[in-house]
Design an enzyme around this catalytic site. Sequence first.
Site, mmCIF file in Angstrom:
data_model
loop_
_atom_site.group_PDB
_atom_site.id
_atom_site.type_symbol
_atom_site.label_atom_id
_atom_site.label_comp_id
_atom_site.label_asym_id
_atom_site.label_seq_id
_atom_site.Cartn_x
_atom_site.Cartn_y
_atom_site.Cartn_z
ATOM 1 C CB SER A 122 69.292 34.475 39.077
ATOM 2 O OG SER A 122 67.976 34.970 38.909
ATOM 3 C CG ASP A 168 92.018 58.657 11.504
ATOM 4 O OD1 ASP A 168 92.628 59.722 11.753
ATOM 5 O OD2 ASP A 168 91.249 58.124 12.327
#
Length: 472
Positions: free
Chosen positions: A61, A294
């Site tokens: 930060s 697939d």
Amino acid sequence: MGIFAYKQLSEQAAKAQYSAAMTLALYAYAPDGQPQPGGWLAIGAEAQGLGAKDVLVSGHSLGGLAVNSLAALSGEHWGGFYQQAHYVAFASPTQAPVAPQVLNIGFENDPVFRVLDGSRFSVTSLGSHDRPQPSATHNIVNFNDHYASTLENLLPQSILNPLSWQAHGSAGYADALNRVIDSSFCGLTSKDSTLVISNLSSSNRGQTWVEDLNRHAQEHTGSTFIIGSDANDLLKGGRGNDFLEGRDGDDRFRDEGGYNLMLGGKGHNVFELRQPLDHFSLANDGDGTLYVRDAYGGISLTRDIGALISKEPGFAWGLFSKEVSHEVTAAGLLAGGHLTPYTPSFNGDAYGNSLVASGEGDWLFGLGGDDLLRSEHSQVTFVGGAGNDALYASGGGNTFLFNGAFGFDTLHGYQGSDTLVFLGVEGAGQGYDYRQHLTQSGQDTVLSVGDYAVTLVGVAPDSLAGAALVFA
């Protein structure tokens, strides 16, 4: 503020790690009372026989802003001692534009990250401004409750929106980024990789799928890495190439296609196919990896998956479907006493093997060692594995799958209808420009991929133009 040993930093740099404080004690005093350029960091490093290049400065930060400031001023202050140091800043509101030694790490959904829009505050600083910065990572997502909520995302992502700050806390940064470092996929990532890290609360984790939503950010491209927690996660890949890692817990996976690596980790893990089982072909290499192909040709390499769930047609002419769970066994998929065998395959071991396909659609797994894989049929899938393998093919329409440290292989009989797939090879992810890595050797072409290579015997480099090559 703390220390983050970025994995790609040298081991020498990791020997001395110092934290940047909000007020940096950059000057110390010698016994004669004179200021000592370089301060306590310099004295501490030099006392251990280390130089500035061995110092790693980090902060979170506002501490990250201090890191960037120190790097930007390092050349003209403190005797130039810190110019060669390493800098890693987290959640920094600004990035030094002329400090190439800085790595800024932050979540794209953290409203503080780059809040000064690089170096200056402007109106856009109050909202989402995921603009690229040369020293900063991009596309790292802290997948928390706020990010996942469609309702909460109706409000703009801003430092004025308290909900957005969920992605800023230092504890969340440390836990999530440590999971990236510990991931089996860490070596496959680059500074701009899309990383989605599960940080959902326990109440939402069991009902929310962790996926690439691409919210409040520039468009994500390339492969996506999705990393779970040590609890029970729901992890979902997309239509592209995905790397899914469940870690501990009983995890569930989904994917919508492409070429994927799926690591279940500990626990009982399930892969939801979302379609009937006969839309897929499955092969088992006998060494713990189940290959799921697939209907569109995409292939998922899965490990530590205990069950597959398919969606089968139900009554009323298939208007209603039912889910069927199939246990993964060595012989095939077991559901209700019915065993569905795997696609025929021939599996090697850790040593050199000679394997021959018996028919169309077979799989050949060399595994370890220098293997000889041969086929006179079409639609055969060759997986040489580790070692320097010789692959002999004919018939066309074959798939050659290279994964990880695949070695230096030789491919005979390559045809334009074949597909070469490089999946999970370090240094050669999606977008790899293979044309920059082709060399001609006599009548052959050598294709370098990462640290390894495939020699295409009797193939000219121009023959690969428009060929089916996949890098994931």
